[in-house]
Write an enzyme that holds these catalytic residues in place. Structure first.
Site, short mmCIF file in Angstrom:
data_model
loop_
_atom_site.label_atom_id
_atom_site.label_comp_id
_atom_site.label_asym_id
_atom_site.label_seq_id
_atom_site.Cartn_x
_atom_site.Cartn_y
_atom_site.Cartn_z
N SER A 24 0.84 -1.21 0.00
CA SER A 24 0.00 0.00 0.00
C SER A 24 0.87 1.26 0.00
CB SER A 24 -0.88 0.03 1.25
OG SER A 24 -1.81 -1.01 1.22
N ASP A 316 -6.71 -8.21 4.69
CA ASP A 316 -5.91 -9.00 3.73
C ASP A 316 -5.30 -10.24 4.38
OD1 ASP A 316 -6.47 -7.17 1.76
OD2 ASP A 316 -4.63 -6.03 2.05
N ARG A 389 -2.68 -14.28 -2.11
CA ARG A 389 -2.77 -14.61 -0.68
C ARG A 389 -3.33 -16.02 -0.46
NH1 ARG A 389 -0.75 -9.92 1.16
NH2 ARG A 389 -1.54 -8.01 0.22
C1 S3P Z 1 -5.64 -1.35 0.23
C2 S3P Z 1 -6.83 -1.36 0.91
C3 S3P Z 1 -7.61 -2.58 1.12
C4 S3P Z 1 -6.78 -3.84 0.91
C5 S3P Z 1 -5.93 -3.77 -0.33
C6 S3P Z 1 -5.01 -2.57 -0.27
C7 S3P Z 1 -4.97 -0.06 0.04
O1 S3P Z 1 -8.70 -2.59 0.21
O2 S3P Z 1 -7.60 -4.99 0.88
O3 S3P Z 1 -5.16 -4.94 -0.46
O4 S3P Z 1 -3.77 -0.05 -0.31
O5 S3P Z 1 -5.62 0.98 0.24
P1 S3P Z 1 -10.07 -1.81 0.57
O6 S3P Z 1 -9.67 -0.47 1.00
O7 S3P Z 1 -10.87 -1.78 -0.68
O8 S3P Z 1 -10.70 -2.64 1.65
#
Ligand code: S3P
Length: 433
Positions: A24, A316, A389
């Site tokens: 992220s 996740d 995953r």
């Molecule tokens: C993420 C937010 C999450 C996560 C994804 C990465 C991000 O998704 O599941 O792997 O980097 O902002 P959501 O915000 O849609 O739940």
């Protein structure tokens, strides 16, 4: 890498690992670096396929980006210097690239069209298109803007006040990025705390953003100032080895410099609540993000309930937490996690299918799963659903299964953890560090 077979480990997992950069944060560093003025040097960037798509997209938009291993240098003259891409933008499998780019693309004064791989193509995009359209964005997509491919026509956006209907950091981030480029002020109100890397990094790049509880307000600012970013290790990647050590008898490992942002550490709380032997040391803060070393030693575990506001902090990690729960005495209930149905695959269905094949006692529910432990897993042939995953969960499961596990395809692991097998070999003692 089709139909690879993995077998039980004949010794405990031991040693230390430096976990690769957070996915992220790596995406966001390239994005903000590309719309900021000046040179941004990103250290410990995640060299995974998803983040490489984000780099490619900004190169198509005219930004100079140099990658040397895990060091990435982004040179930009700011958002006004971005150029119309000559080709459609390709997001690959990356939901984060897609959702966050839609916070930027509609405000750029030209036409773009974007698409993804077959998995991303069926993931909902209306969750970002709806607020952006309210801000004045001119966007169009397949099935009335629900799905990729999606096009944007440059226009001026207006700030809004928006209550997020889903607990999603991606949607929050898209609206905040659009708010940065829109006239006036934009406020986003969350239902529950989701990861806050966008807010932290916007602040570090000089944006005018205020957060009070679940409300975040950003003011238009066309120019951000470049700043260097050191990416912490990804807790979502670390989770596979934390849980591996928690379920392989006799194990004890240390994972170094892992991100410990409070919006991401649900998996550590779950391990502690289940009775795992886990400790954190060498805490430090870099660029508004907390990191530290995590040590976990094998210990017997008890089932727990995971629900409600806890879910976004471990969303996740649920596939690997479900494997953990098969090794805990008693019942583990995971609920309020319906968002899992729209991840890289329907992860509720995929997890229940894989663990049932291996012999777990697990039930699928509408918004999660119920796992009765402790079960001796037996091995078998499983599907990864082309989901990184799920594939890594299958490989970690093989360490404790009586019989080998055959996985149909493990190539998706390169999406978020390209050095996964090297790291696994180190703690298995198969190679020297
Ligand atoms: C993420 C937010 C999450 C996560 C994804 C990465 C991000 O998704 O599941 O792997 O980097 O902002 P959501 O915000 O849609 O739940």
């Amino acid at each position: 890498m089709k139909n690879k077979v993995f077998s039980k480990t004949n010794r405990p997992l031991l040693g230390e690992l430096r976990i690769p950069g957070d996915k992220s944060i790596s995406h966001r560093a390239v994005m903000l670096g590309s719309i900021a003025e000046g040179t941004t040097v990103i250290e410990n960037f995640l060299d995974g396929e998803d983040c490489l798509h984000t780099i490619d997209i900004f190169r198509q938009l005219g930004v100079e980006i140099i990658q040397e291993g895990t060091t990435v240098t982004v040179k930009s003259d700011g958002v006004a210097s971005l150029k119309e891409p000559k080709v459609p933008l390709y997001f690959g499998n990356s939901g984060t690239t897609a959702r966050l780019m839609f916070g930027i693309l509609p405000a750029l004064p030209f036409y773009t069209v974007s698409y993804g791989d077959p998995h991303l193509t069926v993931r909902p995009m209306d969750r970002v298109i709806t607020p952006l359209t309210k801000m004045g964005a001119l966007m169009d997509g397949r099935k009335d803007g629900l799905f990729l491919p999606i096009s944007t026509h440059g226009t001026t956006l207006q700030g809004i006040r928006y209550e997020l209907p889903v607990k999603s950091a991606q949607v929050k981030s898209a609206v905040l990025l659009a708010g940065l480029l829109a006239t006036g002020e934009t406020t986003v109100i969350e239902q529950a705390k989701t990861r806050n890397h966008t807010e932290n990094m916007l602040r570090a790049f000089g944006a005018d953003i205020k957060s009070t509880g679940l409300e975040h307000t950003i003011t238009n600012k066309q120019t951000l100032t470049a700043t260097n970013v050191t990416v912490p290790g990804d807790i979502s990647s670390a989770a596979f080895f934390l849980i591996a050590a928690a379920i392989v008898p006799g194990s004890s490992i240390v994972l170094q410099k892992v991100g410990l942002n409070e919006t991401r550490i649900g998996v550590i709380d779950v391990l502690m609540d289940m009775g795992a032997n886990i400790s954190i040391s060498n805490k430090q803060e870099i660029g508004g993000e907390l990191l530290g070393d995590i040590e976990v030693t094998y210990e017997s575990l008890q089932g727990i309930t995971i629900d409600d506001e806890k879910i976004p902090s471990l969303i996740d990690e649920i596939p690997i937490i479900a494997l953990l729960a098969t090794q805990a005495e008693g019942t583990t209930i995971i609920k309020d996690a319906e968002e899992l149905r729209v991840k890289e695959t329907d992860r509720i269905h995929a997890v229940v299918d894989v663990l049932t094949t291996l012999g777990a006692n697990i039930e699928e529910t509408a918004d999660g799963m119920i796992i009765h432990g402790k079960t001796d897993l037996q091995g078998g042939k499983i599907k990864s659903y082309s989901d990184h995953r799920i594939a890594m969960m299958g490989v970690i499961a093989s360490l404790i299964n009586e019989n080998p596990i055959q996985i149909d395809d493990i190539s998706s692991i390169a999406i978020s953890y390209p050095t996964f097998f090297e790291h696994l070999d180190i703690i298995k003692g198969t190679v020297e560090k």
